[in-house]
Design a protein around this motif. Sequence first.
Motif, PDB file in Angstrom:
ATOM      1  N   ARG A   5       0.743  -1.628   0.207  1.00  0.00           N
ATOM      2  CA  ARG A   5      -0.106  -0.033  -0.239  1.00  0.00           C
ATOM      3  C   ARG A   5       0.858   1.436   0.224  1.00  0.00           C
ATOM      4  O   ARG A   5       2.255   1.187   0.510  1.00  0.00           O
TER       5      ARG A   5
ATOM      6  N   GLU B 180      -4.713   6.928  -0.569  1.00  0.00           N
ATOM      7  CA  GLU B 180      -4.148   5.608  -0.092  1.00  0.00           C
ATOM      8  C   GLU B 180      -3.966   4.884  -1.586  1.00  0.00           C
ATOM      9  O   GLU B 180      -5.712   5.157  -2.802  1.00  0.00           O
TER      10      GLU B 180
ATOM     11  N   LEU C 217      -3.283   0.568  -3.595  1.00  0.00           N
ATOM     12  CA  LEU C 217      -2.884  -0.737  -3.631  1.00  0.00           C
ATOM     13  C   LEU C 217      -1.717  -0.934  -4.238  1.00  0.00           C
ATOM     14  O   LEU C 217      -2.787  -0.800  -5.476  1.00  0.00           O
TER      15      LEU C 217
ATOM     16  N   ASP D  30       0.500  -4.537   2.736  1.00  0.00           N
ATOM     17  CA  ASP D  30      -1.034  -4.957   2.810  1.00  0.00           C
ATOM     18  C   ASP D  30      -1.354  -4.692   4.345  1.00  0.00           C
ATOM     19  O   ASP D  30      -0.726  -6.483   4.405  1.00  0.00           O
TER      20      ASP D  30
END
Length: 172
Positions: free
Chosen positions: A51, A58, A60, A80
């Motif tokens: 992340r 944010e 991923l 993550d």
Amino acid sequence: MTNATTDIQAATAVYAQLVTGYFCERAGYAIHRARGTDDYLLTFTLAGRGRLGYAGGECLVHAGDLTLLKPGAPHDYGVDPVLQSWDFLWTHFRPRQHWLDLLNWPEVAPGLGRLQLKHSAVRRRISARFMQLHRLATGAHNQRDALAMNALEEVLLWCDAVNPLGAQALVD
């Protein structure tokens, strides 16, 4: 590698043209840079999920994703928490002048570019060359810096080939 949140500031000058690493991180790994860095940071996710945080959100990153952080872009990143693993290659670098056009990527946020490699052939090429870049930069060859910079240039050229903002896309 660390398992604790680390607050790292770009307080000291880095004179190397390129620094690289290959990390297989697990839950708890995180980096925070409120003022960004003085150089570019390129990451390539091999497996798992990372992340990347930025002002206001944010994103991923998954296997086959490349991210490019520009100098001075505030950011934080880590594993993550859902998937709890992130295997990635990274390099901090100072670009050669003629690379600057290759560093114009679609931005997720100001200073944070991302390319998602959908084609397995391109993904394999970039992965192999990025791994070679890491081996060259950390090897014992007396020309390791020059060889690693050449490998990085090849990575960036392959990225440009799939970049919707790249020179190839403009020709098409």
